[in-house]
Design an enzyme around this catalytic site. Structure first.
Site, PDB file in Angstrom:
ATOM      1  N   GLY A  23       0.839  -1.213   0.000  1.00  0.00           N
ATOM      2  CA  GLY A  23       0.000   0.000   0.000  1.00  0.00           C
ATOM      3  C   GLY A  23       0.863   1.248   0.000  1.00  0.00           C
ATOM      4  O   GLY A  23       2.096   1.183  -0.036  1.00  0.00           O
TER       5      GLY A  23
ATOM      6  N   ASP B 202      -0.136  -8.659   2.269  1.00  0.00           N
ATOM      7  CA  ASP B 202      -1.129  -7.696   1.785  1.00  0.00           C
ATOM      8  C   ASP B 202      -2.209  -8.472   1.023  1.00  0.00           C
ATOM      9  O   ASP B 202      -1.885  -9.407   0.281  1.00  0.00           O
ATOM     10  CB  ASP B 202      -0.459  -6.671   0.847  1.00  0.00           C
ATOM     11  N   ASN B 203      -3.477  -8.096   1.171  1.00  0.00           N
ATOM     12  CA  ASN B 203      -4.537  -8.823   0.426  1.00  0.00           C
ATOM     13  C   ASN B 203      -4.815  -8.168  -0.928  1.00  0.00           C
ATOM     14  O   ASN B 203      -5.718  -8.578  -1.653  1.00  0.00           O
ATOM     15  CB  ASN B 203      -5.821  -8.907   1.263  1.00  0.00           C
TER      16      ASN B 203
ATOM     17  N   SER C 276      -4.440   7.120  13.821  1.00  0.00           N
ATOM     18  CA  SER C 276      -4.768   8.287  13.003  1.00  0.00           C
ATOM     19  C   SER C 276      -5.261   9.434  13.868  1.00  0.00           C
ATOM     20  O   SER C 276      -5.834   9.224  14.934  1.00  0.00           O
ATOM     21  CB  SER C 276      -5.856   7.894  12.001  1.00  0.00           C
TER      22      SER C 276
ATOM     23  N   TYR D 186     -14.666   4.841  10.359  1.00  0.00           N
ATOM     24  CA  TYR D 186     -13.214   4.680  10.194  1.00  0.00           C
ATOM     25  C   TYR D 186     -12.499   5.173  11.452  1.00  0.00           C
ATOM     26  O   TYR D 186     -11.706   4.448  12.053  1.00  0.00           O
ATOM     27  CB  TYR D 186     -12.714   5.463   8.974  1.00  0.00           C
TER      28      TYR D 186
ATOM     29  N   LYS E  50     -10.240   3.088  14.593  1.00  0.00           N
ATOM     30  CA  LYS E  50      -8.904   3.433  15.094  1.00  0.00           C
ATOM     31  C   LYS E  50      -8.940   3.605  16.618  1.00  0.00           C
ATOM     32  O   LYS E  50      -8.049   3.158  17.337  1.00  0.00           O
ATOM     33  CB  LYS E  50      -8.391   4.709  14.418  1.00  0.00           C
TER      34      LYS E  50
ATOM     35  N   ASN F  75      -9.147  10.131  -1.380  1.00  0.00           N
ATOM     36  CA  ASN F  75      -8.327  11.160  -0.749  1.00  0.00           C
ATOM     37  C   ASN F  75      -8.040  12.337  -1.693  1.00  0.00           C
ATOM     38  O   ASN F  75      -8.033  12.197  -2.910  1.00  0.00           O
ATOM     39  CB  ASN F  75      -7.002  10.554  -0.252  1.00  0.00           C
TER      40      ASN F  75
ATOM     41  N   ARG G 220      -6.107  20.649   7.438  1.00  0.00           N
ATOM     42  CA  ARG G 220      -5.460  19.393   7.760  1.00  0.00           C
ATOM     43  C   ARG G 220      -3.954  19.598   7.958  1.00  0.00           C
ATOM     44  O   ARG G 220      -3.423  20.657   7.586  1.00  0.00           O
ATOM     45  CB  ARG G 220      -5.660  18.386   6.601  1.00  0.00           C
TER      46      ARG G 220
ATOM     47  N   ARG H 129     -18.725  16.690   2.971  1.00  0.00           N
ATOM     48  CA  ARG H 129     -18.731  15.219   2.942  1.00  0.00           C
ATOM     49  C   ARG H 129     -19.015  14.691   4.339  1.00  0.00           C
ATOM     50  O   ARG H 129     -18.378  15.127   5.306  1.00  0.00           O
ATOM     51  CB  ARG H 129     -17.374  14.709   2.442  1.00  0.00           C
TER      52      ARG H 129
ATOM     53  N   ASP I 224     -16.494  14.247   7.681  1.00  0.00           N
ATOM     54  CA  ASP I 224     -15.294  15.100   7.657  1.00  0.00           C
ATOM     55  C   ASP I 224     -15.165  15.912   8.939  1.00  0.00           C
ATOM     56  O   ASP I 224     -16.141  16.464   9.456  1.00  0.00           O
ATOM     57  CB  ASP I 224     -15.367  16.075   6.473  1.00  0.00           C
TER      58      ASP I 224
HETATM   59  C1  WQD Z   1      -8.814  15.754   3.237  1.00  0.00           C
HETATM   60  C2  WQD Z   1      -9.650  17.001   3.025  1.00  0.00           C
HETATM   61  C3  WQD Z   1     -11.944  16.560   2.473  1.00  0.00           C
HETATM   62  C4  WQD Z   1     -11.242  14.656  -1.366  1.00  0.00           C
HETATM   63  C5  WQD Z   1      -7.258  10.956   5.651  1.00  0.00           C
HETATM   64  C6  WQD Z   1      -7.305   9.492   5.418  1.00  0.00           C
HETATM   65  C7  WQD Z   1      -7.344   8.731   6.692  1.00  0.00           C
HETATM   66  C8  WQD Z   1      -6.405   9.301   7.713  1.00  0.00           C
HETATM   67  C9  WQD Z   1      -6.564  10.778   7.895  1.00  0.00           C
HETATM   68  C10 WQD Z   1      -4.313   8.181   7.977  1.00  0.00           C
HETATM   69  C11 WQD Z   1     -11.040  16.882   3.645  1.00  0.00           C
HETATM   70  C12 WQD Z   1     -11.213  17.242   1.315  1.00  0.00           C
HETATM   71  C13 WQD Z   1     -11.031  15.277  -0.147  1.00  0.00           C
HETATM   72  C14 WQD Z   1     -11.883  15.363  -2.410  1.00  0.00           C
HETATM   73  C15 WQD Z   1     -12.070  17.275  -0.970  1.00  0.00           C
HETATM   74  N1  WQD Z   1      -5.055   9.071   7.319  1.00  0.00           N
HETATM   75  N2  WQD Z   1     -11.439  16.563   0.040  1.00  0.00           N
HETATM   76  N3  WQD Z   1     -12.268  16.659  -2.169  1.00  0.00           N
HETATM   77  O1  WQD Z   1     -10.533  12.533   5.181  1.00  0.00           O
HETATM   78  O2  WQD Z   1      -8.718  13.988   6.189  1.00  0.00           O
HETATM   79  O3  WQD Z   1      -8.513  11.456   6.073  1.00  0.00           O
HETATM   80  O4  WQD Z   1      -6.314  11.333   6.588  1.00  0.00           O
HETATM   81  O5  WQD Z   1      -4.640   7.425   8.808  1.00  0.00           O
HETATM   82  O6  WQD Z   1      -6.923   7.428   6.387  1.00  0.00           O
HETATM   83  O7  WQD Z   1      -8.483   9.213   4.701  1.00  0.00           O
HETATM   84  O8  WQD Z   1      -8.319  12.858   4.011  1.00  0.00           O
HETATM   85  O9  WQD Z   1      -7.713  13.368   1.700  1.00  0.00           O
HETATM   86  O10 WQD Z   1      -9.963  12.283   2.152  1.00  0.00           O
HETATM   87  O11 WQD Z   1      -9.614  14.636   2.825  1.00  0.00           O
HETATM   88  O12 WQD Z   1     -12.442  18.444  -0.774  1.00  0.00           O
HETATM   89  O13 WQD Z   1     -12.113  14.861  -3.547  1.00  0.00           O
HETATM   90  O14 WQD Z   1      -9.841  17.169   1.617  1.00  0.00           O
HETATM   91  O15 WQD Z   1     -13.247  17.100   2.628  1.00  0.00           O
HETATM   92  O16 WQD Z   1     -11.411  18.158   4.142  1.00  0.00           O
HETATM   93  P1  WQD Z   1      -9.100  12.775   5.411  1.00  0.00           P
HETATM   94  P2  WQD Z   1      -8.908  13.223   2.584  1.00  0.00           P
END
Ligand code: WQD
Length: 346
Positions: free
Chosen positions: A12, A33-34, A127, A154, A158, A204, A236, A300, A303
């Protein structure tokens, strides 16, 4: 005699980059890994970068007998880094049972096996989502911040995983654990040989941006511009995957060398800087010269509005610090997307 580390989810995104850094640090690596969200040819990429081919088994960590077979074949495994999990916040809202089953059973199986095969330590891929939405006074969030009710299945998996590890160690299990609470891992190896390549439509932000920039996706949807942040978009802590990988090597070494002072230690792994979605988009366009077609879409589900880390503990105790800039991370992501196009992969 080289020490051997089992990396679950090693083909991954984060697992492959961590495997390369473990090899560079002198460890032998066994990957399971699967392949539910990655491809076996990542093993070739790892070998191309490091010159060392890790052992690889297509095994689902939820399949206890198959997982145990790997330990029988590699009795020298002294540590585990557990990445294998489902990890898309949005998807977890739509498919909660898939997330609870996959993310909990896989960890429980590993914990069951460890004492049987004398495996000393486990690094668990946790996370920042365990913090939920930190209160404003708790930003940047420290490891002591209250664990609030998860805002997605999710994030809940965790939280539950962390409790499972804590309770198991408290019960007297002869193991040590380090829980790494990552923020948002982004970017790809500078060689352009391995990188983030989720199957299907990316959940993501970064892969969606680069796939839009190269024309695979029509338009990026920015999920909400009405949050309580300076520019209305979510904030973030985006950390370059290379820095994140090195944090795992530091954590593994701490346990293998018996330097951990607690049987369970917790560290935030981020840059310590909060960056908004719009700021990231602007930085991407500036450092690549490529405009990204986007629209503002509804928020979304699941979020978090804003979260970034206080990383003093990782810096001062673990002896690790993120050193790359956001520009370097985003340039590496764009380089990777272009390499995928050159190879006709997408
Ligand atoms: C980031 C921001 C979305 C996609 C990730 C991983 C999770 C964990 C934490 C490790 C958010 C915005 C996203 C898109 C957008 N990592 N977005 N349009 O949800 O913070 O979580 O980090 O453990 O595994 O999923 O990451 O990249 O999905 O979103 O506007 O098409 O980008 O709303 O604000 P997230 P993300």
């Amino acid at each position: 005699m080289k020490k051997t580390i089992l990396v679950t989810g090693g083909t991954g995104f984060i697992g492959s980059h961590t495997t390369v850094e473990l090899q560079a640090a002198g460890y032998d690596v066994v990957i399971v890994d699967n392949l539910s969200n990655s491809n076996a040819d990542v093993v070739d990429g790892i070998e191309q970068i490091s010159g060392i081919r890790p052992a690889f088994y297509k095994v689902d960590c939820c399949d206890l007998p198959a997982l145990e077979d790997v330990f029988k074949k590699h009795p020298d495994i002294c540590g585990i880094i557990h990445f294998a999990a489902s990890k898309a916040v949005g998807e977890s809202v739509e498919q909660p049972l898939k997330y609870y089953e996959n993310n909990l059973v896989s960890l429980i199986n590993l914990l069951k096996i460890m004492p049987v095969y004398g495996v000393k330590g486990i690094i668990f891929s946790s996370s920042c989502t365990v913090y939920g939405q930190p209160d404003p006074e708790h930003l940047p969030v420290t490891e002591e911040a209250p664990i609030k009710k998860a805002e997605s299945p999710y994030g809940n998996t965790k939280q539950i995983n962390e409790e499972i590890v804590q309770d198991y160690v408290k019960s007297g299990a002869p193991i040590s654990a380090i829980l790494l609470r990552y923020f948002n891992p982004i970017g790809s190896h500078p060689s352009g040989i391995i990188g983030e390549l989720p199957n299907g439509v990316p959940a993501n932000l970064i892969p969606y941006i680069t796939q839009t920039a190269i024309g695979i996706r029509e338009q990026l949807s920015v999920f909400g511009d009405d949050y309580d942040t300076p520019d209305g978009s979510c904030i973030r802590d985006f950390i370059y995957v290379l820095d994140l990988a090195k944090a795992h090597v530091a954590a593994m070494a701490r346990i293998v060398e018996g330097k951990n002072t607690e049987p369970v230690e917790i560290y935030n792994v981020g840059t310590g800087n909060g960056v908004s979605v719009f700021e990231l988009l602007n930085t991407f366009e500036k450092c690549t010269g490529v405009k990204v077609n986007y629209k503002v879409a509804p928020r979304r589900a699941g979020d978090i509005e804003k979260v970034w880390g206080n990383v003093d503990k990782a810096n001062n105790v673990l002896g690790w610090k993120a050193v790359h800039t956001l520009e370097e991370a985003l340039s590496s992501a764009w380089n990777w997307q272009k390499k995928l196009r050159e190879r006709g992969i997408m």
